[in-house]
Design a protein around this motif. Structure first.
Motif, PDB file in Angstrom:
ATOM      1  N   TYR A  33       1.022  -1.335   0.459  1.00  0.00           N
ATOM      2  CA  TYR A  33       0.425   0.271   0.150  1.00  0.00           C
ATOM      3  C   TYR A  33       0.705   1.482   0.013  1.00  0.00           C
ATOM      4  O   TYR A  33       0.601   1.891  -0.701  1.00  0.00           O
ATOM      5  CB  TYR A  33      -1.090  -0.381   1.078  1.00  0.00           C
ATOM      6  N   ASN A  67      -8.454   6.113  -1.738  1.00  0.00           N
ATOM      7  CA  ASN A  67      -9.411   5.432  -0.398  1.00  0.00           C
ATOM      8  C   ASN A  67      -9.137   6.964   0.763  1.00  0.00           C
ATOM      9  O   ASN A  67      -9.042   6.781   1.713  1.00  0.00           O
ATOM     10  CB  ASN A  67      -8.521   4.251   0.080  1.00  0.00           C
ATOM     11  N   ARG A  68      -7.459   7.173   0.567  1.00  0.00           N
ATOM     12  CA  ARG A  68      -7.227   8.270   1.330  1.00  0.00           C
ATOM     13  C   ARG A  68      -7.432   9.662   1.931  1.00  0.00           C
ATOM     14  O   ARG A  68      -7.493  10.102   2.684  1.00  0.00           O
ATOM     15  CB  ARG A  68      -5.305   8.792   1.328  1.00  0.00           C
ATOM     16  N   GLY A  91      -6.061  -0.979  11.290  1.00  0.00           N
ATOM     17  CA  GLY A  91      -5.303  -1.370   9.879  1.00  0.00           C
ATOM     18  C   GLY A  91      -4.787   0.046   9.578  1.00  0.00           C
ATOM     19  O   GLY A  91      -5.176   0.171   9.174  1.00  0.00           O
ATOM     20  N   GLY A  93      -2.292   0.938   8.956  1.00  0.00           N
ATOM     21  CA  GLY A  93      -0.668   1.297   7.811  1.00  0.00           C
ATOM     22  C   GLY A  93      -0.121   2.375   8.566  1.00  0.00           C
ATOM     23  O   GLY A  93       0.715   2.936   9.361  1.00  0.00           O
ATOM     24  N   ASP A 117      -2.567  -1.814  14.382  1.00  0.00           N
ATOM     25  CA  ASP A 117      -1.857  -2.436  13.406  1.00  0.00           C
ATOM     26  C   ASP A 117      -0.913  -3.857  13.638  1.00  0.00           C
ATOM     27  O   ASP A 117      -0.490  -3.359  14.485  1.00  0.00           O
ATOM     28  CB  ASP A 117      -1.201  -1.529  12.132  1.00  0.00           C
ATOM     29  N   ASN A 118      -0.940  -5.029  12.823  1.00  0.00           N
ATOM     30  CA  ASN A 118      -0.121  -6.008  12.787  1.00  0.00           C
ATOM     31  C   ASN A 118       1.169  -5.787  12.385  1.00  0.00           C
ATOM     32  O   ASN A 118       2.038  -7.243  12.237  1.00  0.00           O
ATOM     33  CB  ASN A 118      -1.405  -7.372  12.969  1.00  0.00           C
ATOM     34  N   ASP A 142      -3.260  -7.300  16.811  1.00  0.00           N
ATOM     35  CA  ASP A 142      -3.973  -7.742  15.876  1.00  0.00           C
ATOM     36  C   ASP A 142      -5.848  -7.876  15.394  1.00  0.00           C
ATOM     37  O   ASP A 142      -6.364  -8.308  16.541  1.00  0.00           O
ATOM     38  CB  ASP A 142      -4.580  -9.544  15.693  1.00  0.00           C
ATOM     39  N   ILE A 143      -6.211  -7.855  14.042  1.00  0.00           N
ATOM     40  CA  ILE A 143      -8.194  -7.645  14.220  1.00  0.00           C
ATOM     41  C   ILE A 143      -8.833  -8.656  14.435  1.00  0.00           C
ATOM     42  O   ILE A 143      -9.416  -8.271  15.015  1.00  0.00           O
ATOM     43  CB  ILE A 143      -8.237  -6.664  12.997  1.00  0.00           C
ATOM     44  N   LEU A 170     -10.532   1.146   7.471  1.00  0.00           N
ATOM     45  CA  LEU A 170     -10.469   1.057   6.451  1.00  0.00           C
ATOM     46  C   LEU A 170      -9.207  -0.055   5.644  1.00  0.00           C
ATOM     47  O   LEU A 170      -8.260  -0.019   6.047  1.00  0.00           O
ATOM     48  CB  LEU A 170     -10.163   2.805   6.039  1.00  0.00           C
TER      49      LEU A 170
HETATM   50  C1  LIG Z   1      -4.188  -1.450   2.552  1.00  0.00           C
HETATM   51  S1  LIG Z   1      -3.459  -0.799   4.434  1.00  0.00           S
HETATM   52  C2  LIG Z   1      -5.403   0.357   4.965  1.00  0.00           C
HETATM   53  C3  LIG Z   1      -4.200   0.971   5.838  1.00  0.00           C
HETATM   54  C4  LIG Z   1      -5.159   2.200   6.261  1.00  0.00           C
HETATM   55  N1  LIG Z   1      -6.531   1.978   6.746  1.00  0.00           N
HETATM   56  C5  LIG Z   1      -5.889   3.107   4.780  1.00  0.00           C
HETATM   57  O1  LIG Z   1      -6.901   3.119   4.641  1.00  0.00           O
HETATM   58  O2  LIG Z   1      -5.052   4.208   4.353  1.00  0.00           O
HETATM   59  C6  LIG Z   1      -4.194  -2.013   5.607  1.00  0.00           C
HETATM   60  C7  LIG Z   1      -3.876  -2.260   6.520  1.00  0.00           C
HETATM   61  O3  LIG Z   1      -4.337  -3.033   7.779  1.00  0.00           O
HETATM   62  C8  LIG Z   1      -2.956  -3.333   8.363  1.00  0.00           C
HETATM   63  N2  LIG Z   1      -3.398  -5.337   8.382  1.00  0.00           N
HETATM   64  C9  LIG Z   1      -3.692  -6.057   7.555  1.00  0.00           C
HETATM   65  N3  LIG Z   1      -3.907  -6.958   8.962  1.00  0.00           N
HETATM   66  C10 LIG Z   1      -4.163  -6.827   9.813  1.00  0.00           C
HETATM   67  C11 LIG Z   1      -4.295  -7.514  11.144  1.00  0.00           C
HETATM   68  N4  LIG Z   1      -5.219  -8.918  10.791  1.00  0.00           N
HETATM   69  N5  LIG Z   1      -4.635  -6.780  11.971  1.00  0.00           N
HETATM   70  C12 LIG Z   1      -4.229  -5.721  12.400  1.00  0.00           C
HETATM   71  N6  LIG Z   1      -3.487  -4.933  10.754  1.00  0.00           N
HETATM   72  C13 LIG Z   1      -3.823  -5.938   9.708  1.00  0.00           C
HETATM   73  C14 LIG Z   1      -1.669  -3.807   7.649  1.00  0.00           C
HETATM   74  O4  LIG Z   1      -0.637  -4.143   8.006  1.00  0.00           O
HETATM   75  C15 LIG Z   1      -1.778  -2.401   6.821  1.00  0.00           C
HETATM   76  O5  LIG Z   1      -1.316  -1.755   7.620  1.00  0.00           O
END
Ligand SMILES: C[S@@+](CC[C@H](N)C(=O)[O-])C[C@H]1O[C@@H](n2cnc3c(N)ncnc32)[C@H](O)[C@@H]1O
Length: 285
Positions: A33, A67-68, A91, A93, A117-118, A142-143, A170
């Motif tokens: 991303y 998305n941003r 999550g 990012g 975030d994980n 972790d979500i 998001l």
């Molecule tokens: C595509 S990015 C989106 C970033 C931000 N939310 C945005 O919309 O601009 C997805 C993020 O979710 C995090 N992510 C993915 N699976 C996850 C989990 N199981 N628990 C926590 N974070 C997670 C990833 O590490 C990443 O940073």
């Protein structure tokens, strides 16, 4: 190149070596991303996923960019119009421009934000960026373990659950497989929020036969993501709407990213990708 990949590409936020928990031999969605957004915190494995997606759909970068922009409009709406002063961004990012705390604290410098975030890379860079900001913090969780988030000491310290909260999920739920029960996880995370709280969600979407060109790109992108990254579900608008539970969608409801409270942009809306990621903001009645 070291055994763990491209250590020499690592630009440590505070100097020092690549932290051992950062694996540069496997792509990470946070770094893919980041690549799409023109960032530098990514490695060859990540760029490979981005490039494979762009090969399939040359205007793919418009999805993360939109998305941003959705994130910024949604946070501004919650902070400025609905008076939300505390945000839980799951999550979150890698830090980029127009982060949640920057948008929220423009409205009220005392607004509090917890980033979750994980990905260890997010923690490394997030801590460096946020070191000076006492209203903002970042935790690694972790979500898929919502209690580990809700019961986290820093979350408890920063978020007063007796007051309305802005919960952001998001571009994360589409990285959970159906077996991981994204609906159940969203329900668990919404559960402690009081009336007047909000949830914002953006999610890859397959709009189905009503938009055959977009549906085809969605299917192809799903295949590329799963082959290269191992995650990515382009769900139906009905599946995505269910993640809001009993929260009532504010106008205009679930919409393409660029169609949510934005000036129409024909360059974006004519792309078949326009309908392949949707978003909404719901309010707890
Ligand atoms: C595509 S990015 C989106 C970033 C931000 N939310 C945005 O919309 O601009 C997805 C993020 O979710 C995090 N992510 C993915 N699976 C996850 C989990 N199981 N628990 C926590 N974070 C997670 C990833 O590490 C990443 O940073």
């Amino acid at each position: 190149m070291s055994e763990r990949g491209e250590e020499r590409e690592w630009a440590a936020p505070n100097g020092g070596p690549l932290p051992p928990e950062i694996d540069t031999t496997k792509p990470s969605i946070a770094r893919v991303y980041d690549w799409f957004l023109g960032g530098k915190d990514n490695f060859a494995v990540d760029r490979h996923v981005g490039e494979a997606t762009v090969k399939l759909a040359p205007d793919a970068p418009l999805v993360p960019r939109q998305n941003r922009l959705f994130l910024q409009r949604a946070v501004r709406y919650m902070a400025a119009e609905a008076g939300i002063r505390q945000f839980l961004d799951i999550g979150s990012g890698l830090p980029t421009q127009g982060n949640v705390h920057q948008v929220a604290q423009e409205v009220d410098p005392a607004a509090r934000v917890v980033y979750v975030d994980n990905d260890p890379m997010v923690l490394a860079h997030g801590r460096a960026l946020l070191a000076t900001n006492s209203s903002t913090t970042v935790i690694q969780a972790d979500i898929r373990e919502p209690r580990s988030i809700l019961e986290n000491e820093q979350v408890q310290q920063f978020v007063d659950f007796s007051e309305p909260v802005g919960l952001l999920m998001l571009a994360i739920l589409h990285h959970l497989a159906d077996e991981e029960d994204p609906g159940g996880l969203a329900t668990a995370l919404r559960a402690p929020l009081v009336s007047g709280s909000f949830v914002a969600i953006s999610h890859f979407c397959n709009p189905g036969e009503a938009y055959p060109e977009s549906a085809k790109v969605a299917e192809e992108a799903e295949a590329v993501f799963n082959e290269n990254l191992g995650t990515g579900r382009w769900r139906t608008p009905e599946e995505i709407t269910a993640y809001f539970g009993d929260f009532e969608l504010v106008e205009p409801g679930l919409a393409p990213l660029a169609g949510w409270r934005a000036e129409p942009d024909p360059d974006v809306s004519r792309s078949p990708l326009y309908r392949t990621c949707v978003a909404g903001v719901g309010r707890k009645p």
